[in-house]
Design an enzyme around this catalytic site. Sequence first.
Site, PDB file in Angstrom:
ATOM      1  N   GLY A 187       4.776  -1.035   4.218  1.00 38.54           N
ATOM      2  CA  GLY A 187       3.544  -1.896   3.959  1.00 38.54           C
ATOM      3  C   GLY A 187       2.434  -1.509   4.592  1.00 38.54           C
ATOM      4  O   GLY A 187       1.189  -1.477   4.198  1.00 38.54           O
ATOM      5  N   THR A 188       2.359  -1.281   5.970  1.00 37.35           N
ATOM      6  CA  THR A 188       1.403  -0.734   6.734  1.00 37.35           C
ATOM      7  C   THR A 188       0.691   0.358   6.348  1.00 37.35           C
ATOM      8  O   THR A 188      -0.651   0.705   6.265  1.00 37.35           O
ATOM      9  CB  THR A 188       1.854  -0.491   8.245  1.00 37.35           C
ATOM     10  OG1 THR A 188       2.145  -1.829   8.768  1.00 37.35           O
ATOM     11  CG2 THR A 188       0.502  -0.119   9.042  1.00 37.35           C
ATOM     12  N   GLU A 225      -1.243  -0.389   3.184  1.00 38.81           N
ATOM     13  CA  GLU A 225      -2.553  -1.095   3.534  1.00 38.81           C
ATOM     14  C   GLU A 225      -3.512  -0.112   3.878  1.00 38.81           C
ATOM     15  O   GLU A 225      -4.707  -0.300   3.824  1.00 38.81           O
ATOM     16  CB  GLU A 225      -2.099  -1.989   4.574  1.00 38.81           C
ATOM     17  CG  GLU A 225      -1.503  -3.256   3.936  1.00 38.81           C
ATOM     18  CD  GLU A 225      -1.010  -4.439   4.837  1.00 38.81           C
ATOM     19  OE1 GLU A 225      -1.305  -4.233   6.228  1.00 38.81           O
ATOM     20  OE2 GLU A 225      -0.616  -5.161   4.498  1.00 38.81           O
ATOM     21  N   GLU A 266       4.566  -5.820  -0.371  1.00 47.64           N
ATOM     22  CA  GLU A 266       3.501  -6.763  -0.907  1.00 47.64           C
ATOM     23  C   GLU A 266       3.570  -7.031  -2.194  1.00 47.64           C
ATOM     24  O   GLU A 266       3.626  -6.272  -3.172  1.00 47.64           O
ATOM     25  CB  GLU A 266       2.112  -6.054  -0.672  1.00 47.64           C
ATOM     26  CG  GLU A 266       1.005  -7.164  -0.956  1.00 47.64           C
ATOM     27  CD  GLU A 266       0.887  -8.234  -0.081  1.00 47.64           C
ATOM     28  OE1 GLU A 266       0.321  -9.366  -0.517  1.00 47.64           O
ATOM     29  OE2 GLU A 266       1.319  -8.075   1.236  1.00 47.64           O
ATOM     30  N   LEU A 324       7.004  13.031  -7.131  1.00 44.59           N
ATOM     31  CA  LEU A 324       6.240  14.177  -6.179  1.00 44.59           C
ATOM     32  C   LEU A 324       5.101  13.163  -5.867  1.00 44.59           C
ATOM     33  O   LEU A 324       4.510  12.521  -6.708  1.00 44.59           O
ATOM     34  CB  LEU A 324       6.075  15.435  -6.880  1.00 44.59           C
ATOM     35  CG  LEU A 324       7.292  16.007  -7.305  1.00 44.59           C
ATOM     36  CD1 LEU A 324       6.743  17.401  -8.183  1.00 44.59           C
ATOM     37  CD2 LEU A 324       8.095  16.696  -6.006  1.00 44.59           C
ATOM     38  N   LEU A 344       1.179  12.524 -11.417  1.00 46.89           N
ATOM     39  CA  LEU A 344       1.838  11.799 -12.339  1.00 46.89           C
ATOM     40  C   LEU A 344       2.577  10.667 -11.560  1.00 46.89           C
ATOM     41  O   LEU A 344       2.958  10.904 -10.298  1.00 46.89           O
ATOM     42  CB  LEU A 344       2.995  12.493 -12.883  1.00 46.89           C
ATOM     43  CG  LEU A 344       2.263  13.643 -13.806  1.00 46.89           C
ATOM     44  CD1 LEU A 344       3.388  14.596 -14.287  1.00 46.89           C
ATOM     45  CD2 LEU A 344       1.455  13.047 -15.039  1.00 46.89           C
TER      46      LEU A 344
END
EC number: 2.7.1.-
Length: 311
Positions: free
Chosen positions: A67-68, A71, A280, A219, A224
């Site tokens: 999550g960090t 962000e 999140e 990848l 993509l």
Amino acid sequence: MTQPVWRLILNGKSSGDDAVREAVTATREQGQTLQVRVTWEAGDEKRYVDEAIADGVAVIIAGGGDGTLSEVAEAMAMSGHDAGALPALALLPLGTANDFAVATGIAVEPQAALNLIAASTPQPMDLLRLRGDGVEHWCANLATGGFGTEVTVETPEGMKKLLGGLAYLITGVAKLATIEPQTARFSGEGFQWEGEFIALGIGNGRQAGGGQQLCPDALLDDGLLALTIVPPLGSEAVGSLGTLLSEGKAGFLAEVARQASLAWVEIHSDSPLTLNLDGEPMQAHHFRIDCIPGRVRMHLPAATALLRGRA
């Protein structure tokens, strides 16, 4: 010649970690200028990233979990600067499961993770941009829906602190018997699918939720996104789903799931659909997800399998 500056944006939950303090001290003693900023409340990551860009630092290090990382990457992507004008991005993995680090091979030991920065050249890395009902978010690793999202959201913080990644497995096993399918319509260039699903992965990286490899072929630099849709399964298959995903059984997914590699995908649902973006949650009836090629440059191990042409 001015020495390149590294700036560590450290999740406040890890500010008292002795191993992190020792690694920062050792890195400074090696002659590297390493500055630390600790997050305290929502919005700190963006503020620290903006300050780092303005100060012209060479590397921004996301100190925390997936999550960090997302962000910090989001703040860099939304800064308005091209990738070449941005500092390089690096990760000091300090989360519960560290799915991005595990998949890419970034060491979870703090000193080794910092040593990687000096020993590597930053590589162009894609990011996922998600827009839903007027809200925009960016994701560095994986967006999940259905089973994976429920496991991540419903695993208690106390259990994660006590058991680490095992906490996700325990929650997942408890939920296997109560999976409720969701219905949505998916569309992309040359791709259409509509129906019920119990798990969904939209990947830049390969795994989330403590080792669920929903996008085993993703990848980081191919322009993509990897899409995996798992429809409802028979009772025997459901009983082994958690184990198969945690062990990365790509063959199992190829047999039971609908998979595609797309530059973008749109998702429409009559009921509110929740996607989990590296921890999140984001809820909407309609999502547009785009893969933005080479949006940041990141320090990654030379042997990572998530870059084109790497073994």
